[in-house]
Design a protein around this motif. Structure first.
Motif, PDB file in Angstrom:
ATOM      1  N   UNK A 172       0.699  -1.207  -0.236  1.00 42.91           N
ATOM      2  CA  UNK A 172       0.054   0.076   0.083  1.00 42.91           C
ATOM      3  C   UNK A 172       0.816   1.205  -0.042  1.00 42.91           C
ATOM      4  N   UNK A 173       0.939   1.787  -1.369  1.00 46.12           N
ATOM      5  CA  UNK A 173       1.722   3.285  -1.172  1.00 46.12           C
ATOM      6  C   UNK A 173       0.757   4.432  -0.794  1.00 46.12           C
ATOM      7  N   UNK A 174       1.376   5.118   0.022  1.00 38.24           N
ATOM      8  CA  UNK A 174       0.730   6.493   0.289  1.00 38.24           C
ATOM      9  C   UNK A 174       1.158   7.249  -0.486  1.00 38.24           C
ATOM     10  N   UNK A 242      -2.755  12.835   3.290  1.00 36.69           N
ATOM     11  CA  UNK A 242      -2.294  14.316   3.334  1.00 36.69           C
ATOM     12  C   UNK A 242      -1.079  14.648   4.284  1.00 36.69           C
ATOM     13  N   UNK A 243      -1.058  14.145   5.386  1.00 38.58           N
ATOM     14  CA  UNK A 243      -0.100  14.484   6.318  1.00 38.58           C
ATOM     15  C   UNK A 243       1.352  14.108   6.055  1.00 38.58           C
ATOM     16  N   UNK A 244       1.405  13.079   5.297  1.00 39.43           N
ATOM     17  CA  UNK A 244       2.823  12.562   4.705  1.00 39.43           C
ATOM     18  C   UNK A 244       3.530  11.966   5.911  1.00 39.43           C
ATOM     19  N   UNK A 245       2.755  11.236   6.804  1.00 35.56           N
ATOM     20  CA  UNK A 245       3.737  10.640   8.163  1.00 35.56           C
ATOM     21  C   UNK A 245       3.440   9.121   7.976  1.00 35.56           C
ATOM     22  N   UNK A 246       2.547   8.408   7.415  1.00 35.69           N
ATOM     23  CA  UNK A 246       3.005   7.166   7.237  1.00 35.69           C
ATOM     24  C   UNK A 246       3.083   6.951   5.712  1.00 35.69           C
ATOM     25  N   UNK A 247       4.713   6.450   5.323  1.00 31.23           N
ATOM     26  CA  UNK A 247       5.246   6.518   4.329  1.00 31.23           C
ATOM     27  C   UNK A 247       4.865   5.297   3.400  1.00 31.23           C
ATOM     28  N   UNK A 248       4.362   4.298   3.905  1.00 33.34           N
ATOM     29  CA  UNK A 248       3.787   3.291   3.173  1.00 33.34           C
ATOM     30  C   UNK A 248       3.700   1.832   4.169  1.00 33.34           C
ATOM     31  N   UNK A 249       2.694   0.915   3.722  1.00 35.55           N
ATOM     32  CA  UNK A 249       2.415   0.000   4.655  1.00 35.55           C
ATOM     33  C   UNK A 249       2.422  -1.233   3.711  1.00 35.55           C
ATOM     34  N   UNK A 250       2.630  -2.355   4.198  1.00 37.47           N
ATOM     35  CA  UNK A 250       2.572  -3.863   3.894  1.00 37.47           C
ATOM     36  C   UNK A 250       1.425  -4.524   4.640  1.00 37.47           C
ATOM     37  N   UNK A 255      -3.975 -10.627   7.613  1.00 36.13           N
ATOM     38  CA  UNK A 255      -4.811  -9.145   8.064  1.00 36.13           C
ATOM     39  C   UNK A 255      -3.884  -8.173   8.693  1.00 36.13           C
ATOM     40  N   UNK A 256      -2.756  -8.561   9.225  1.00 36.50           N
ATOM     41  CA  UNK A 256      -1.805  -7.719   9.887  1.00 36.50           C
ATOM     42  C   UNK A 256      -1.296  -6.779   8.874  1.00 36.50           C
ATOM     43  N   UNK A 257      -1.026  -5.318   9.473  1.00 36.67           N
ATOM     44  CA  UNK A 257      -0.467  -4.306   8.411  1.00 36.67           C
ATOM     45  C   UNK A 257       0.696  -3.703   9.292  1.00 36.67           C
ATOM     46  N   UNK A 258       1.884  -3.672   8.593  1.00 35.88           N
ATOM     47  CA  UNK A 258       2.999  -2.945   9.050  1.00 35.88           C
ATOM     48  C   UNK A 258       3.141  -1.732   8.283  1.00 35.88           C
ATOM     49  N   UNK A 259       3.401  -0.698   9.008  1.00 41.30           N
ATOM     50  CA  UNK A 259       3.624   0.676   8.192  1.00 41.30           C
ATOM     51  C   UNK A 259       5.174   1.150   8.912  1.00 41.30           C
ATOM     52  N   UNK A 260       5.475   2.152   8.046  1.00 36.40           N
ATOM     53  CA  UNK A 260       6.937   2.589   8.490  1.00 36.40           C
ATOM     54  C   UNK A 260       6.136   4.161   8.625  1.00 36.40           C
ATOM     55  N   UNK A 261       6.728   5.039   9.742  1.00 31.85           N
ATOM     56  CA  UNK A 261       6.181   6.365  10.031  1.00 31.85           C
ATOM     57  C   UNK A 261       7.368   7.112  10.190  1.00 31.85           C
ATOM     58  N   UNK A 262       7.125   8.536  10.005  1.00 30.46           N
ATOM     59  CA  UNK A 262       8.421   9.284  10.190  1.00 30.46           C
ATOM     60  C   UNK A 262       7.906  10.843   9.699  1.00 30.46           C
ATOM     61  N   UNK A 290       1.430  12.768  19.311  1.00 28.89           N
ATOM     62  CA  UNK A 290       0.531  13.536  19.820  1.00 28.89           C
ATOM     63  C   UNK A 290       0.398  14.975  19.180  1.00 28.89           C
ATOM     64  N   UNK A 291       1.422  15.434  18.647  1.00 27.38           N
ATOM     65  CA  UNK A 291       1.526  16.864  17.996  1.00 27.38           C
ATOM     66  C   UNK A 291       1.206  16.612  16.638  1.00 27.38           C
ATOM     67  N   UNK A 292       1.274  15.654  15.931  1.00 24.64           N
ATOM     68  CA  UNK A 292       0.747  15.330  14.659  1.00 24.64           C
ATOM     69  C   UNK A 292      -0.648  15.023  14.643  1.00 24.64           C
ATOM     70  N   UNK A 293      -1.352  14.599  15.720  1.00 22.11           N
ATOM     71  CA  UNK A 293      -2.730  14.432  15.915  1.00 22.11           C
ATOM     72  C   UNK A 293      -3.291  13.360  14.882  1.00 22.11           C
ATOM     73  N   UNK A 294      -4.287  13.661  14.080  1.00 20.92           N
ATOM     74  CA  UNK A 294      -5.059  12.856  13.463  1.00 20.92           C
ATOM     75  C   UNK A 294      -4.157  12.563  12.211  1.00 20.92           C
ATOM     76  N   UNK A 295      -4.309  11.175  11.502  1.00 18.44           N
ATOM     77  CA  UNK A 295      -3.894  10.821  10.338  1.00 18.44           C
ATOM     78  C   UNK A 295      -5.133  10.438   9.313  1.00 18.44           C
TER      79      UNK A 295
END
Length: 392
Positions: A172-174, A242-250, A255-262, A290-295
């Motif tokens: 899953x590409x963001x 739109x926040x570009x925090x979750x850079x993509x997912x597998x 049913x498990x999903x691993x994501x990389x955030x930054x 916490x500062x990023x808030x909603x995704x």
């Protein structure tokens, strides 16, 4: 000390690569660099890093570079020119080649680096878009590593680390959605170059920024992901984030999903590619959830942004079809940046060129570099003809 050669040292990724190198001078040595015509910046880089070999686009740039270095009392390295110069840098003494050129020009030198046995940190997505199957064959033949630098593909690479590939269900590409994410079709139709270049999250070069605005960038990344990770197109999805925090997912078969955030900072994935399998304490901003808030996540609107669908159509064609789409896009984006071409005509031009190719070229077998370059040339000529007809 890891020896590094950089294709595209004065571009956005090249500059950020050198930022990481300067932060860890005991870890990296730059042995060779290739730039285009930004001689002033290249001269500054040579003074700082003292590579043994540099390459520029043309003889006039080489002469100017010699003059600048002579004036600074810096020893003049070997200076190469043009495509042979790019290939010389790609094949030079290095442990890792950072492929950060923009566009089709990066294909031949990246292949040369692979064939010379160099590991590749790949930021030049057009390499995999144009010739992904060919590049995979050459990587396997040479036994080198291909490390993705794009934030999305780096995220997938990290999420896949230590996982069984047969357990992967989908990639899953963001996508940020670019500057026109909330614009209507009518507003997009009259968008200016300046508005298209006003990306909300990332600082990138003009071509990539326009691709982000049209979602062509995400389409190219779909094609790249298909070949980087050997996943069929039907198992690759795109979501707008739109926040570009979750850079993509597998997503895995259970049913498990691993994501990389930054934080959206390219120095992170660059540093990872330079040091893999280690990680460096690079001085990037740290993520505060916490500062990023909603995704937020949204389904892409392919009616307003048809370029994304074109990528999947190209993947359904022969091996050269993605190269055709990429070439048409490079020509249409250049025309838009030059002024006078309405933004929606980028997608229209791309679609017409791709449709013409697919109509005449049924799926075939494996292609070599010459066939890919021929398809690229055909598409550029076709796109230029269409763009000429579109002029007011």
């Amino acid at each position: 000390m890891k020896r590094i050669a950089i294709l595209g040292s004065t571009g956005s990724i090249g500059e950020q690569t050198l930022s990481v190198v300067r932060e860890f001078p005991d870890r990296f040595q730059v042995t060779a660099m290739a730039a285009g015509r930004n001689v002033e910046r290249l001269a500054e880089q040579v003074v700082q890093l003292r590579p043994a070999l540099v390459s520029v686009a043309e003889e006039a740039s080489a002469s100017e570079l010699r003059q600048r270095l002579d004036a600074s009392s810096t020893p003049v390295p070997e200076i190469a020119v043009g495509t042979p110069g790019l290939i010389a840098v790609a094949e030079y003494e290095a442990d890792l080649v950072v492929a950060s050129l923009v566009g089709a020009v990066g294909l031949a030198p990246t292949l040369a680096a692979i064939r010379a046995g160099r590991d590749i940190a790949l930021a030049n997505k057009e390499v995999m878009v144009m010739a992904g199957a060919l590049v995979r064959r050459e990587v396997e033949r040479a036994g080198v590593e291909l490390l993705p630098v794009d934030s999305e593909h780096s995220a997938i690479f990290q999420a896949l680390a230590g996982q069984r590939r047969e357990d992967v269900d989908a990639l899953v590409l963001t996508a940020s959605g670019g500057p026109f994410r909330s614009w209507s079709e009518e507003e997009i139709a009259v968008a200016s170059v300046e508005q298209a270049l006003d990306h909300p999250n990332w600082s990138m070069g003009p071509k990539i920024t326009i691709d982000s605005a049209s979602l062509m960038n995400k389409g190219l990344e779909v094609i790249e992901a298909r070949w980087l990770f050997d996943v069929p197109p039907e198992r690759i999805r795109v979501v707008v984030h739109p926040q570009s925090i979750v850079h993509s997912l597998v997503e895995f078969i259970d049913g498990s999903v691993l994501a990389q955030l930054g934080m959206p900072d390219m120095r992170g994935p660059i540093a990872l590619a330079l040091s893999w399998p280690e990680r460096l304490p690079v001085s990037t901003p740290r993520l505060d959830l916490a500062a990023a808030g909603r995704l937020d996540f949204e389904t892409p609107d392919t009616k307003r942004f048809p370029c994304l669908d074109l990528a999947f159509q190209a993947l359904a064609g022969d091996e050269a079809a993605p190269a055709v789409l990429n070439a048409a896009n490079e020509e249409s984006v250049a025309a838009f940046l030059a002024g006078g071409l309405p933004f929606p005509q980028i997608a229209r031009t791309n679609g017409l060129v791709l449709a013409a190719w697919l109509a005449d070229h049924p799926r075939g077998g494996a292609l070599g570099l010459e066939e890919v370059e021929a398809a690229d040339a055909w598409a550029r000529a076709r796109a230029r003809s269409l763009l000429e007809e579109m002029k007011p």
